[in-house]
Design an enzyme around this catalytic site. Structure first.
Site, short mmCIF file in Angstrom:
data_model
loop_
_atom_site.label_atom_id
_atom_site.label_comp_id
_atom_site.label_asym_id
_atom_site.label_seq_id
_atom_site.Cartn_x
_atom_site.Cartn_y
_atom_site.Cartn_z
N GLN A 4 0.85 -1.20 0.00
CA GLN A 4 0.00 0.00 0.00
C GLN A 4 0.88 1.24 0.00
O GLN A 4 0.39 2.36 -0.04
CB GLN A 4 -0.88 0.00 1.26
CG GLN A 4 -1.83 -1.19 1.34
CD GLN A 4 -2.36 -1.37 2.75
OE1 GLN A 4 -3.39 -0.84 3.13
NE2 GLN A 4 -1.64 -2.14 3.55
N ASN A 5 2.18 1.05 0.09
CA ASN A 5 3.11 2.19 0.18
C ASN A 5 3.41 2.75 -1.20
O ASN A 5 3.35 2.05 -2.21
CB ASN A 5 4.40 1.76 0.87
CG ASN A 5 4.14 1.27 2.28
OD1 ASN A 5 3.06 1.52 2.82
ND2 ASN A 5 5.09 0.58 2.87
N ASP A 13 6.38 4.47 -1.73
CA ASP A 13 7.75 4.95 -1.54
C ASP A 13 8.81 4.22 -2.36
O ASP A 13 10.00 4.57 -2.29
CB ASP A 13 8.13 4.93 -0.05
CG ASP A 13 7.98 3.52 0.57
OD1 ASP A 13 8.08 2.51 -0.15
OD2 ASP A 13 7.79 3.45 1.81
N HIS A 63 -1.82 1.19 -4.13
CA HIS A 63 -2.18 2.60 -3.94
C HIS A 63 -1.30 3.51 -4.81
O HIS A 63 -1.13 4.69 -4.52
CB HIS A 63 -2.08 3.01 -2.47
CG HIS A 63 -3.17 2.40 -1.63
ND1 HIS A 63 -3.16 2.42 -0.25
CD2 HIS A 63 -4.31 1.75 -1.97
CE1 HIS A 63 -4.26 1.81 0.22
NE2 HIS A 63 -4.96 1.39 -0.81
N THR A 69 0.94 -3.16 8.57
CA THR A 69 -0.30 -2.48 8.16
C THR A 69 -1.39 -2.71 9.19
O THR A 69 -1.49 -3.79 9.77
CB THR A 69 -0.78 -2.92 6.76
OG1 THR A 69 -2.08 -2.35 6.51
CG2 THR A 69 -0.84 -4.42 6.59
N SER A 70 -2.21 -1.66 9.40
CA SER A 70 -3.32 -1.78 10.34
C SER A 70 -4.48 -2.55 9.73
O SER A 70 -5.44 -2.89 10.42
CB SER A 70 -3.78 -0.39 10.77
OG SER A 70 -4.13 0.36 9.63
P1 OAD Z 1 -1.34 2.59 9.27
O1 OAD Z 1 -0.74 3.83 9.81
O2 OAD Z 1 -2.81 2.47 9.30
O3 OAD Z 1 -0.75 1.33 10.03
C1 OAD Z 1 0.63 1.17 10.23
C2 OAD Z 1 0.88 -0.14 10.96
O4 OAD Z 1 2.27 -0.31 11.08
C3 OAD Z 1 0.28 -0.19 12.37
O5 OAD Z 1 -0.40 -1.41 12.53
C4 OAD Z 1 1.53 -0.15 13.27
O6 OAD Z 1 1.35 -0.89 14.48
C5 OAD Z 1 2.56 -0.80 12.38
N1 OAD Z 1 3.96 -0.47 12.69
C6 OAD Z 1 4.48 0.63 13.29
N2 OAD Z 1 5.82 0.53 13.37
C7 OAD Z 1 6.16 -0.67 12.82
C8 OAD Z 1 7.39 -1.35 12.60
N3 OAD Z 1 8.57 -0.84 12.95
N4 OAD Z 1 7.35 -2.56 12.00
C9 OAD Z 1 6.17 -3.11 11.62
N5 OAD Z 1 4.99 -2.51 11.80
C10 OAD Z 1 4.98 -1.30 12.39
O7 OAD Z 1 -0.77 2.43 7.79
P2 OAD Z 1 -1.31 1.48 6.62
O8 OAD Z 1 -1.91 0.25 7.15
O9 OAD Z 1 -0.23 1.36 5.63
O10 OAD Z 1 -3.91 4.98 1.94
O11 OAD Z 1 -2.45 2.40 6.00
C11 OAD Z 1 -3.13 1.94 4.86
C12 OAD Z 1 -3.52 3.09 4.00
O12 OAD Z 1 -4.13 4.13 4.79
C13 OAD Z 1 -2.38 3.83 3.35
O13 OAD Z 1 -1.92 3.17 2.18
C14 OAD Z 1 -2.98 5.16 3.02
C15 OAD Z 1 -3.67 5.43 4.33
O14 OAD Z 1 -4.75 6.26 4.27
C16 OAD Z 1 -4.35 6.01 1.21
O15 OAD Z 1 -4.01 7.17 1.45
C17 OAD Z 1 -5.29 5.65 0.12
#
Ligand code: OAD
Length: 293
Positions: free
Chosen positions: A107-108, A110, A125, A217-218
């Site tokens: 979903q990144n 980068d 995404h 990912t959450s």
């Molecule tokens: P989130 O910010 O929702 O979730 C990030 C996840 O990473 C959380 O579950 C954290 O616990 C976890 N995390 C934090 N540090 C970590 C580490 N060092 N190692 C492993 N995990 C870690 O981000 P996404 O799930 O990516 O979409 O969000 C999904 C989408 O929401 C994104 O692609 C973006 C956003 O809105 C759009 O903008 C369309």
């Protein structure tokens, strides 16, 4: 951090016996590269509410009324990405390809998986680096140094009083009217359709794989969040990695940059550093000798 040895060994066994592994990643996989997540405390959406900043209409409204705020937002998004390099989690995922067939679904935006060496990466995404025209047609791929140039030009523009034309000039290679077409990064914002063919290919891979890793990912943003469930329903074993436990057959709690290299070593026995800095030829032995750290 305590890691349950039995869980690691179980997950490693699934990985080792899989014919096709899907690695599904989110912002957490890039945390150790210096890029913030969206929803953790202090995360991106807390500082920039998504109803205003995560859709094109909201962004255009801010551009028209508050160009300085838009510049601040863009710098927060672009500067860490422009400066980032793959971390041990990205590299461990790329390393997996030495042992089995791997599809990365991210979903990144980068491009760190590609920089780490992963060869099959579906960016559901879109990407900040892929520049497309009005109908999504490919225009060009920006390099990371070009992204750094954009950041520098935006920083210079943001120093003085900022007008919209000045802002647009600073980011002209990312967004704006080009020689032939109006161009923009291929990123997917809320309300947009998923990137294609990345999304269709991801769906197929989730159904077809026998081991599905969730990393950083959450799993709350639809439709991407349906993929782990789809994989599980199709018979795959699901392994989760991240500091907060989510839904999976096994969850390995901790930062991806620590857990993933350990998991790959436990599965395939690379000759690398073991936990507690012991070097052993096979991490399976290492895991049984060092249950959790
Ligand atoms: P989130 O910010 O929702 O979730 C990030 C996840 O990473 C959380 O579950 C954290 O616990 C976890 N995390 C934090 N540090 C970590 C580490 N060092 N190692 C492993 N995990 C870690 O981000 P996404 O799930 O990516 O979409 O969000 C999904 C989408 O929401 C994104 O692609 C973006 C956003 O809105 C759009 O903008 C369309």
């Amino acid at each position: 951090m305590h890691l349950d040895n039995a869980s690691i060994l179980r997950a490693a066994e699934w990985l080792r016996s899989a014919r096709h592994v899907v690695v599904f990643t989110g912002a957490g996989v890039s945390v150790e590269s210096g890029i913030a997540t969206f929803r953790d405390s202090g995360g991106f959406w807390q500082r920039f509410p998504p109803d205003q900043f995560a859709n094109w209409n909201g962004l255009l409204k801010i551009a028209a009324g508050k160009p300085k705020l838009l510049a601040e937002f863009l710098l927060e998004v672009l500067a860490p990405v422009a400066a980032a390099a793959p971390n041990p989690a990205h590299r461990a995922i790329a390393d997996l390809e030495k042992h089995t067939r791997v599809t990365v679904i991210t979903q990144n935006v980068d491009r760190l998986h590609q920089d780490a060496g992963s060869t099959t990466v579906h960016e559901v995404h879109g990407s900040l680096f892929e520049i497309v025209g009005k109908d999504g047609e490919f225009v060009r791929l920006l390099s990371r140094p070009q992204m750094q140039d954009i950041v520098r030009s935006l920083q210079r523009a943001a120093r003085g009083p900022l007008t919209l034309p000045r802002l647009l000039w600073a980011i002209r290679s990312l967004y704006g009217p080009g020689r032939k077409v109006f161009h923009r990064p291929s990123i997917v914002l809320f309300g947009d359709a998923m990137a294609e063919p990345a999304w269709s290919d991801s769906w197929e891979a989730a159904r077809e794989c026998d081991c599905f890793l969730i990393v950083g990912t959450s799993c709350v943003v639809m439709p991407a969040a349906m993929l782990p469930h789809e994989a599980q329903m199709s018979g795959a074993s699901v392994i989760g990695i991240g500091p907060e436990e989510g839904r999976a057959d096994v969850w390995l709690r901790g930062p991806a940059g620590e857990i993933l290299p350990r998991l790959v070593r436990a599965a395939f026995g690379q000759q690398t550093q073991c936990p507690n800095s012991l070097t052993q030829p096979n991490d399976r032995a290492c895991w049984s000798d060092n249950p959790g750290t």
